[in-house]
Design an enzyme around this catalytic site. Structure first.
Site, PDB file in Angstrom:
ATOM      1  N   TYR A  50      29.185  42.617  35.095  1.00 50.26           N
ATOM      2  CA  TYR A  50      29.541  41.896  36.330  1.00 50.26           C
ATOM      3  C   TYR A  50      28.350  41.138  36.919  1.00 50.26           C
ATOM      4  O   TYR A  50      28.341  40.860  38.117  1.00 50.26           O
ATOM      5  CB  TYR A  50      30.112  42.874  37.357  1.00 50.26           C
ATOM      6  CG  TYR A  50      31.566  43.243  37.106  1.00 50.26           C
ATOM      7  CD1 TYR A  50      32.582  42.295  37.233  1.00 50.26           C
ATOM      8  CD2 TYR A  50      31.929  44.541  36.761  1.00 50.26           C
ATOM      9  CE1 TYR A  50      33.909  42.620  37.020  1.00 50.26           C
ATOM     10  CE2 TYR A  50      33.273  44.880  36.546  1.00 50.26           C
ATOM     11  CZ  TYR A  50      34.251  43.896  36.686  1.00 50.26           C
ATOM     12  OH  TYR A  50      35.577  44.221  36.483  1.00 50.26           O
ATOM     13  N   PHE A  58      29.847  43.063  47.495  1.00 53.23           N
ATOM     14  CA  PHE A  58      30.573  44.190  46.908  1.00 53.23           C
ATOM     15  C   PHE A  58      30.050  44.598  45.536  1.00 53.23           C
ATOM     16  O   PHE A  58      30.625  45.478  44.889  1.00 53.23           O
ATOM     17  CB  PHE A  58      32.068  43.881  46.838  1.00 53.23           C
ATOM     18  CG  PHE A  58      32.419  42.631  46.066  1.00 53.23           C
ATOM     19  CD1 PHE A  58      32.461  42.628  44.676  1.00 53.23           C
ATOM     20  CD2 PHE A  58      32.704  41.443  46.732  1.00 53.23           C
ATOM     21  CE1 PHE A  58      32.786  41.482  43.966  1.00 53.23           C
ATOM     22  CE2 PHE A  58      33.025  40.287  46.018  1.00 53.23           C
ATOM     23  CZ  PHE A  58      33.064  40.313  44.636  1.00 53.23           C
ATOM     24  N   ARG A  86      46.621  36.025  33.849  1.00 55.86           N
ATOM     25  CA  ARG A  86      46.355  36.060  35.297  1.00 55.86           C
ATOM     26  C   ARG A  86      47.660  36.040  36.089  1.00 55.86           C
ATOM     27  O   ARG A  86      47.767  36.673  37.133  1.00 55.86           O
ATOM     28  CB  ARG A  86      45.399  34.932  35.691  1.00 55.86           C
ATOM     29  CG  ARG A  86      43.982  35.236  35.182  1.00 55.86           C
ATOM     30  CD  ARG A  86      43.024  34.095  35.398  1.00 55.86           C
ATOM     31  NE  ARG A  86      42.605  33.959  36.779  1.00 55.86           N
ATOM     32  CZ  ARG A  86      41.684  34.697  37.378  1.00 55.86           C
ATOM     33  NH1 ARG A  86      41.091  35.687  36.727  1.00 55.86           N
ATOM     34  NH2 ARG A  86      41.339  34.480  38.625  1.00 55.86           N
ATOM     35  N   THR A  92      43.947  39.045  42.878  1.00 56.59           N
ATOM     36  CA  THR A  92      42.891  40.071  42.904  1.00 56.59           C
ATOM     37  C   THR A  92      43.197  41.136  43.951  1.00 56.59           C
ATOM     38  O   THR A  92      43.020  42.333  43.708  1.00 56.59           O
ATOM     39  CB  THR A  92      41.528  39.408  43.221  1.00 56.59           C
ATOM     40  OG1 THR A  92      41.303  38.377  42.262  1.00 56.59           O
ATOM     41  CG2 THR A  92      40.390  40.411  43.163  1.00 56.59           C
ATOM     42  N   ASN A 113      41.633  47.631  41.716  1.00 54.45           N
ATOM     43  CA  ASN A 113      42.800  46.762  41.478  1.00 54.45           C
ATOM     44  C   ASN A 113      43.367  46.857  40.069  1.00 54.45           C
ATOM     45  O   ASN A 113      43.912  45.898  39.546  1.00 54.45           O
ATOM     46  CB  ASN A 113      42.492  45.324  41.902  1.00 54.45           C
ATOM     47  CG  ASN A 113      41.391  44.686  41.087  1.00 54.45           C
ATOM     48  OD1 ASN A 113      40.763  45.346  40.266  1.00 54.45           O
ATOM     49  ND2 ASN A 113      41.161  43.402  41.281  1.00 54.45           N
ATOM     50  N   HIS A 116      41.370  44.171  35.001  1.00 57.47           N
ATOM     51  CA  HIS A 116      40.556  42.961  35.003  1.00 57.47           C
ATOM     52  C   HIS A 116      41.207  41.951  34.074  1.00 57.47           C
ATOM     53  O   HIS A 116      41.795  42.334  33.065  1.00 57.47           O
ATOM     54  CB  HIS A 116      39.143  43.289  34.492  1.00 57.47           C
ATOM     55  CG  HIS A 116      38.322  42.071  34.182  1.00 57.47           C
ATOM     56  ND1 HIS A 116      37.675  41.365  35.166  1.00 57.47           N
ATOM     57  CD2 HIS A 116      38.079  41.426  33.016  1.00 57.47           C
ATOM     58  CE1 HIS A 116      37.052  40.327  34.595  1.00 57.47           C
ATOM     59  NE2 HIS A 116      37.286  40.351  33.294  1.00 57.47           N
ATOM     60  N   GLU A 127      33.174  38.029  27.413  1.00 55.06           N
ATOM     61  CA  GLU A 127      33.547  39.396  27.788  1.00 55.06           C
ATOM     62  C   GLU A 127      34.066  40.176  26.575  1.00 55.06           C
ATOM     63  O   GLU A 127      33.754  41.359  26.414  1.00 55.06           O
ATOM     64  CB  GLU A 127      34.602  39.347  28.902  1.00 55.06           C
ATOM     65  CG  GLU A 127      34.029  38.811  30.201  1.00 55.06           C
ATOM     66  CD  GLU A 127      35.074  38.532  31.280  1.00 55.06           C
ATOM     67  OE1 GLU A 127      34.681  38.115  32.377  1.00 55.06           O
ATOM     68  OE2 GLU A 127      36.281  38.739  31.028  1.00 55.06           O
TER      69      GLU A 127
HETATM   70  P1  CMP Z   1      37.831  41.621  38.557  1.00 52.85           P
HETATM   71  O1  CMP Z   1      38.899  40.700  38.091  1.00 52.85           O
HETATM   72  O2  CMP Z   1      37.491  42.764  37.681  1.00 52.85           O
HETATM   73  O3  CMP Z   1      36.494  40.769  38.811  1.00 52.85           O
HETATM   74  C1  CMP Z   1      35.590  41.039  39.854  1.00 52.85           C
HETATM   75  C2  CMP Z   1      36.016  42.180  40.689  1.00 52.85           C
HETATM   76  O4  CMP Z   1      35.346  42.311  41.921  1.00 52.85           O
HETATM   77  C3  CMP Z   1      37.458  42.004  41.082  1.00 52.85           C
HETATM   78  O5  CMP Z   1      38.281  42.192  39.967  1.00 52.85           O
HETATM   79  C4  CMP Z   1      37.615  43.017  42.212  1.00 52.85           C
HETATM   80  O6  CMP Z   1      37.989  44.296  41.738  1.00 52.85           O
HETATM   81  C5  CMP Z   1      36.212  43.071  42.754  1.00 52.85           C
HETATM   82  N1  CMP Z   1      36.197  42.515  44.097  1.00 52.85           N
HETATM   83  C6  CMP Z   1      36.475  41.260  44.459  1.00 52.85           C
HETATM   84  N2  CMP Z   1      36.373  41.137  45.803  1.00 52.85           N
HETATM   85  C7  CMP Z   1      36.047  42.360  46.282  1.00 52.85           C
HETATM   86  C8  CMP Z   1      35.807  42.871  47.575  1.00 52.85           C
HETATM   87  N3  CMP Z   1      35.899  42.094  48.663  1.00 52.85           N
HETATM   88  N4  CMP Z   1      35.478  44.167  47.701  1.00 52.85           N
HETATM   89  C9  CMP Z   1      35.387  44.963  46.595  1.00 52.85           C
HETATM   90  N5  CMP Z   1      35.601  44.516  45.318  1.00 52.85           N
HETATM   91  C10 CMP Z   1      35.925  43.237  45.184  1.00 52.85           C
END
Ligand code: CMP
Length: 138
Positions: A50, A58, A86, A92, A113, A116, A127
């Site tokens: 990441y 975050f 997506r 997200t 969530n 990914h 990735e």
């Molecule tokens: P992902 O698609 O895995 O890519 C980046 C991740 O950052 C995203 O999913 C979320 O799980 C995480 N993310 C994005 N915004 C926030 C936030 N405001 N607080 C915590 N996690 C976040």
């Protein structure tokens, strides 16, 4: 337009026992599994995966969460894979995700969530190769 995307089933969904239901929904949507493994990220590995989010507030929380339990990583193949995946997973933030999407069904918050999905063809390749050698992709 590329035909692969990369996904992880995240620790929240693995702990809640949703691996099977999520993979079934992915298969039913027409994706072919090109590579797959269950693994566990260290803080260091999550941080590298990441890295693009390093400056975000975050980032620390994200790396801690992603290294808090097992994940399932996979490369998926389908025409228009990145965009279609997506759509399948939804926004997200699960509160904004469409009914029936994977995140609407299984995610609990923007951080936790459930899954990914790569955001571009270029990142799908980066990735996928982060987790899988060429000899592990079929
Ligand atoms: P992902 O698609 O895995 O890519 C980046 C991740 O950052 C995203 O999913 C979320 O799980 C995480 N993310 C994005 N915004 C926030 C936030 N405001 N607080 C915590 N996690 C976040």
């Amino acid at each position: 337009m590329s035909n692969i995307t990369f996904t992880m089933i995240k620790p929240d969904a693995v702990k809640a026992g949703h691996i099977g239901a999520i993979l079934a929904q992915i298969n039913e949507a027409g994706f072919r599994i090109k590579a797959m493994k269950m693994t566990k990220l260290s803080m260091e590995t999550a941080g590298r995966f990441y890295e693009v989010h390093k400056e975000r507030p975050f980032y620390g929380e994200l790396c801690e969460f992603m290294s808090s339990g097992h994940i399932v990583a996979a490369i998926l193949e389908k025409n228009n894979a990145v965009a279609d995946f997506r759509t399948l997973i939804g926004a997200t933030n699960p509160a904004q995700a469409e009914e029936g999407t994977i995140r609407k069904r299984f995610a609990t918050s923007v951080g936790e969530n459930a899954v990914h999905g790569s955001d571009s063809d270029e990142n799908a390749l980066i990735e996928g190769s982060f987790f899988f050698a060429g000899t592990e992709q079929f």
